[in-house]
Write an enzyme that holds these catalytic residues in place. Structure first.
Site, short mmCIF file in Angstrom:
data_model
loop_
_atom_site.label_atom_id
_atom_site.label_comp_id
_atom_site.label_asym_id
_atom_site.label_seq_id
_atom_site.Cartn_x
_atom_site.Cartn_y
_atom_site.Cartn_z
N SER A 166 32.80 25.35 -8.11
CA SER A 166 32.33 24.00 -7.76
C SER A 166 31.36 23.53 -8.82
O SER A 166 30.82 24.33 -9.59
CB SER A 166 31.61 24.08 -6.40
OG SER A 166 30.80 22.95 -6.16
N TYR A 180 25.59 26.48 0.00
CA TYR A 180 26.83 26.25 -0.77
C TYR A 180 26.61 26.56 -2.25
O TYR A 180 27.42 27.26 -2.88
CB TYR A 180 27.26 24.80 -0.56
CG TYR A 180 28.60 24.44 -1.15
CD1 TYR A 180 29.79 24.80 -0.53
CD2 TYR A 180 28.68 23.70 -2.33
CE1 TYR A 180 31.03 24.44 -1.05
CE2 TYR A 180 29.91 23.33 -2.87
CZ TYR A 180 31.08 23.71 -2.22
OH TYR A 180 32.30 23.35 -2.76
#
Length: 267
Positions: free
Chosen positions: A148, A161
């Site tokens: 990501s 995250y």
């Protein structure tokens, strides 16, 4: 097929894409099917599975679905054994299953933090661990971890995250380091901001018809001046799964429209 084109073909390969019921995982699985691979994917619920199978059929793709919680090592071992029996040895693993919880760090419970890390970091370890022995035996394998922007950048409300995706980047490099000698390539693909059902609330028009503030922010931060689409990930994902990338290992390929290269416009 000439030798050059054959390098990009996935003909006869078996690909397991976790969490590929929709969104990025579904697009990657679709690309692999078009390149000739046999597709296996998992879901945690029968409801999602039924919908996903119908969606694959609508695209003309024969995909095998397995009910499996990828954070449970015994379930993962059973799924991998079933795939090997029904489709053959897994040649390509895409660790795509993931969740995000947008909660300020001081308001986030330890349980919520652990849940994100469990799905986004521990599960890729568990699934990779399950497929690597057969890849070693076969003498070849591709593992692609869906990283990501948050593997590189921090942002408000995504502490768990970002911690998990940063860890996934380093797990990717470590799998490369440990198993490269067995002709196993482990790379990451790092999507930028992609228009999927998960990100739809961030693109909703405001009551006055104006863009959502986050939507405007992302477009202004992206040299391509748009959100990515799941289709933008298809070519890079096929490259990383194909023989064309046999000497690419431990690399994170960011498909981000240029965000990481760009400091942004002066206000």
């Amino acid at each position: 097929m000439d030798t050059f084109s054959k390098n990009f073909s996935l003909e006869g390969k078996v690909a397991l894409v976790t969490g590929a019921a929709y969104g990025i995982g579904f697009a990657i699985a679709e690309a692999y099917a078009k390149a000739g691979a046999k597709i296996a994917f998992n879901c945690r619920s029968q409801h999602h599975m039924d919908q996903a199978i119908a969606d694959y059929k609508a695209k003309g793709i024969e995909a095998k679905g397995y009910i499996c919680d990828v954070t449970d090592e015994e379930q993962v071992k059973a799924m991998v054994a079933d795939i090997e029996k029904e489709l053959g040895t897994i040649d390509i693993l895409v660790n795509n299953a993931g969740i995000i919880k947008r909660i300020p760090m001081t308001e986030m419970s330890v349980e919520e933090f652990r849940q994100v890390v469990d799905i986004d970091l521990n599960a890729p370890f568990i699934v990779a661990k399950a497929v690597i022995p057969s890849m070693i035996k076969k003498g070849h394998g591709k593992i692609i971890n869906v990283c990501s922007m948050m593997s590189e950048l921090g942002r408000e409300t995504v502490s768990a995250y970002a911690a998990a995706k940063g860890g996934l980047k380093m797990l990717t490099r470590n799998i490369c380091s440990e198993f490269g000698e067995y002709n196993i390539q482990c790379n990451g693909i790092g999507p930028g901001y992609i228009a999927t059902p998960q990100t739809a609330p961030l693109r909703e028009r405001q009551a006055d018809g104006s863009r959502h503030p986050f939507d405007s922010f992302i477009v202004s931060k992206t040299p391509a001046a748009r959100w990515g689409t799941p289709e933008d990930l298809m070519g890079p994902a096929v490259f990383l799964a194909s023989d064309a990338s046999d000497f690419v290992n431990g690399h994170i390929l960011y498909v981000d429209g240029g965000i990481l290269a760009y400091i942004g416009k002066q206000p």
